[in-house]
Design an enzyme around this catalytic site. Structure first.
Site, mmCIF file in Angstrom:
data_model
loop_
_atom_site.group_PDB
_atom_site.id
_atom_site.type_symbol
_atom_site.label_atom_id
_atom_site.label_comp_id
_atom_site.label_asym_id
_atom_site.label_seq_id
_atom_site.Cartn_x
_atom_site.Cartn_y
_atom_site.Cartn_z
ATOM 1 N N ASP A 67 0.808 -1.223 0.000
ATOM 2 C CA ASP A 67 0.000 0.000 0.000
ATOM 3 C C ASP A 67 0.840 1.271 0.000
ATOM 4 O O ASP A 67 2.058 1.232 0.174
ATOM 5 C CB ASP A 67 -0.955 -0.013 1.212
ATOM 6 N N ASN A 136 -7.558 -2.732 14.142
ATOM 7 C CA ASN A 136 -8.941 -3.140 13.841
ATOM 8 C C ASN A 136 -8.979 -4.365 12.922
ATOM 9 O O ASN A 136 -10.008 -4.673 12.339
ATOM 10 C CB ASN A 136 -9.716 -1.974 13.211
ATOM 11 N N HIS A 138 -7.157 -4.726 10.134
ATOM 12 C CA HIS A 138 -6.920 -4.474 8.707
ATOM 13 C C HIS A 138 -5.613 -5.111 8.244
ATOM 14 O O HIS A 138 -4.657 -5.254 9.008
ATOM 15 C CB HIS A 138 -7.011 -2.986 8.350
ATOM 16 N N GLU A 143 -9.634 -1.876 5.266
ATOM 17 C CA GLU A 143 -10.294 -1.579 6.533
ATOM 18 C C GLU A 143 -11.550 -2.442 6.706
ATOM 19 O O GLU A 143 -12.084 -2.969 5.720
ATOM 20 C CB GLU A 143 -10.703 -0.094 6.544
HETATM 21 C C1 GLP Z 1 -0.555 0.328 8.512
HETATM 22 C C2 GLP Z 1 -0.150 -0.479 7.279
HETATM 23 C C3 GLP Z 1 -0.356 -1.949 7.493
HETATM 24 C C4 GLP Z 1 0.246 -2.348 8.819
HETATM 25 C C5 GLP Z 1 -0.526 -1.674 9.935
HETATM 26 C C6 GLP Z 1 -0.024 -2.022 11.312
HETATM 27 O O1 GLP Z 1 -1.853 0.759 8.487
HETATM 28 N N1 GLP Z 1 -0.848 -0.085 6.112
HETATM 29 O O2 GLP Z 1 0.237 -2.665 6.410
HETATM 30 O O3 GLP Z 1 0.189 -3.742 8.974
HETATM 31 O O4 GLP Z 1 -0.412 -0.275 9.749
HETATM 32 O O5 GLP Z 1 1.016 -1.179 11.675
HETATM 33 P P1 GLP Z 1 2.026 -1.436 12.833
HETATM 34 O O6 GLP Z 1 2.893 -2.553 12.374
HETATM 35 O O7 GLP Z 1 2.781 -0.160 12.973
HETATM 36 O O8 GLP Z 1 1.218 -1.793 14.043
#
Ligand code: GLP
Length: 241
Positions: A67, A136, A138, A143
């Site tokens: 992404d 959440n 995702h 989402e």
């Molecule tokens: C972002 C990314 C995801 C990632 C998520 C969790 O939203 N788009 O790919 O898995 O955050 O982030 P973190 O690893 O900082 O908890």
């Protein structure tokens, strides 16, 4: 689904790096699906060490990131493009021409999304997709919703995700409100998936994803339908199971 329970973030990072390295050794020209966020940072540091030690050769590897934020330039230190260069691409011998990240500044979102799916298909699909998970549930930036989106698309970020990602920005107002993300269909078409989760904050949502109903309200729950998923999670993240 194979679940590895590890002690802490460090062990998760090492175990995950071993799995990614094994994939590259077995198929040097493989396609890696890559994730951002704090979760895989340690794994990327371990992969950089392995490359330094000449244990893994990334010269033929191709990659596709999950992404990118909409409206954030590649030179912006909050772009996922910048993140990938900082944490991985500048530290391993991957050919930058073989790395792919959606263009957050595109003037033609529809074409960019369709083209991104085509690029992945033209590379032969993703061999190993690395995933983190949002608070959440995702994956990528898919989402919670009423359906599972198929291909790469533009998504409006939820308040929970904006709040969670605000820690990386100067102020919450600077957090982009939308992003381009591989769809659930794109993610599920990877041959193998490696999900990394750490920390007590994600314990309840990880339990819901791995053992609860398969529902677009918990996007990661669809992984229960994939036939080759490895979960590497620390004790805290697995504490609700
Ligand atoms: C972002 C990314 C995801 C990632 C998520 C969790 O939203 N788009 O790919 O898995 O955050 O982030 P973190 O690893 O900082 O908890």
């Amino acid at each position: 689904m194979t679940i590895y329970k590890v002690k802490n973030y460090d062990e998760m990072s090492k175990k995950a790096a071993d799995i990614v390295a094994a994939q590259v050794v077995l198929k040097p020209e493989c396609v890696l699906g890559l994730a951002t966020g704090s979760t895989p940072e340690g794994m990327y540091a371990e992969l950089a060490k392995k490359c330094d030690n000449k244990d893994v050769d990334f010269s033929k590897v191709k990659s596709a990131n999950l992404d990118e934020y909409v409206g954030i330039d590649r030179t912006n230190d909050q772009s996922y493009y910048y993140y990938m260069n900082k944490h991985l691409f500048s530290k391993i011998n991957i050919d930058k021409a073989n790395t792919n990240i959606p263009d957050g500044m595109t003037n033609d979102p529809e074409a960019e999304c369709a083209n991104y799916d085509k690029k992945i298909a033209d590379m032969g699909g993703v061999d190993l997709q690395v995933l983190g998970m949002g608070l959440n549930g995702h994956i990528g930036f898919n989402e919670p919703d009423t359906y599972f989106p198929k291909g790469t698309h533009c998504v409006k970020l939820t308040q929970s995700t904006i709040d969670a990602n605000a820690r990386f920005f100067a102020s919450i107002d600077d957090v982009p409100k939308s992003a381009y993300t591989m769809g659930i269909g794109t993610i599920m078409s990877a041959k193998k998936i490696l999900l990394l989760v750490n920390g007590a904050k994600k314990a309840e949502i990880l339990k819901a994803a791995l053992t609860g109903p398969i529902t677009p309200d918990v996007p990661a729950s669809i992984l229960q339908l994939h036939n080759d998923v490895i979960v590497v999670a620390d004790e805290e993240a697995l504490s609700a199971m």
